[in-house]
Write an enzyme that holds these catalytic residues in place. Structure first.
Site, short mmCIF file in Angstrom:
data_model
loop_
_atom_site.label_atom_id
_atom_site.label_comp_id
_atom_site.label_asym_id
_atom_site.label_seq_id
_atom_site.Cartn_x
_atom_site.Cartn_y
_atom_site.Cartn_z
N ASP A 51 0.83 -1.21 0.00
CA ASP A 51 0.00 0.00 0.00
C ASP A 51 0.86 1.26 0.00
OD1 ASP A 51 -2.06 -1.77 0.27
OD2 ASP A 51 -2.82 -0.97 2.16
N ASP A 52 0.24 2.36 -0.41
CA ASP A 52 0.75 3.73 -0.23
C ASP A 52 1.79 4.17 -1.24
OD1 ASP A 52 -0.92 3.63 1.91
OD2 ASP A 52 0.58 3.98 3.45
N HIS A 102 -6.01 3.02 -3.97
CA HIS A 102 -5.92 3.25 -2.51
C HIS A 102 -6.32 4.69 -2.17
CE1 HIS A 102 -4.85 1.74 1.38
NE2 HIS A 102 -3.82 2.56 1.56
N HIS A 106 -5.25 9.17 0.39
CA HIS A 106 -5.23 8.25 1.53
C HIS A 106 -6.22 8.72 2.61
CE1 HIS A 106 -3.69 5.65 4.81
NE2 HIS A 106 -3.28 4.88 3.82
N HIS A 193 3.93 -2.17 3.14
CA HIS A 193 3.96 -0.84 2.51
C HIS A 193 5.31 -0.66 1.81
CE1 HIS A 193 0.96 -0.59 5.71
NE2 HIS A 193 0.39 0.38 5.00
#
Length: 226
Positions: A51-52, A102, A106, A193
């Site tokens: 993620d991210d 995503h 965020h 991540h």
């Protein structure tokens, strides 16, 4: 003479029992392997997700490591980061990884208006599709929180996780590795991540350890559609 024959039979039975016990004792590395109808071995499958990203420093390092280990992963991108790093987005897609949404900033979708939540997702889809030329079908909502009824206007598949080492909360690479490899099982989805050096280094170690145990890494769509 009869007694000797009976004793020999007893000893043979003990030997067989010992062999059965020995074969039944295994370490954690002895992952069950099934076979498909063609006779080929079918390895237990898991998915590793990130993620991210994309991160301009750590994502390319991760992609290099995945390529070296012949692993395909799933990346849930923040739209703003994707917009700033289109070359990494394109490389991710070209190297066979699955790309998901995503949100753009965020955000926790339940804490914004319905319209803002929709815009966060649609803007991210537009950035990713504009780079890859492919539609985005999967989404991981930040914090695992969805907006009620949003699926009625955005029919995307939500992807959560089953193993979370909380890598964002620690820079301890060993801790991240241990939390994953001691808890993972077949069909798990690992959450990491790609915006932290420790997480990337831990991910590559996790892959090597689990490959050695017999696991095959696949993208989440392969698990969900199986």
């Amino acid at each position: 003479m009869r007694w000797n024959c009976e004793w020999d039979a007893v000893m043979q039975l003990i030997g067989i029992l010992c062999l059965v016990v020995a074969l039944g004792i295994g370490s954690r590395g002895a992952v069950p392997v099934s076979a498909d109808p063609s006779g080929a071995e079918e390895k237990p499958r898991i998915a590793i997700t990130f993620d991210d990203g994309p991160n301009p420093v750590y994502t390319p390092v991760l992609l290099d490591g995945l390529k070296e280990r012949n692993v395909r992963a799933t990346f849930f991108l923040i739209g703003q980061n994707a917009e700033e790093n289109p070359e990494i987005v394109l490389r991710t897609q070209e190297e066979g990884h699955l790309i998901g949404n995503h949100t753009f900033h965020h955000v926790e979708l339940s804490k914004v208006s319905f319209e803002e939540a929709q815009e966060e997702i649609e803007a991210t889809n537009a950035v990713i599709s504009g780079v890859t030329g492919q539609s985005v079908e999967y989404i991981r909502p930040p914090f695992g929180v969805w907006k009620d009824n949003l699926e009625q206007v955005l029919p995307m598949l939500q992807v959560m996780w089953t193993v979370d080492p909380m890598d964002w909360a620690t820079g301890n690479e060993d801790e991240i590795v241990n939390k994953v490899v001691t808890n993972v099982k077949e069909n798990d989805i690992i959450l990491l991540h790609d915006c932290y050096d420790s997480s990337v280094r831990a991910a590559l170690r996790i892959i090597e350890l689990l490959q050695a145990e017999g696991y095959e890494f696949v993208t989440v769509d392969e698990l969900l559609m199986d």
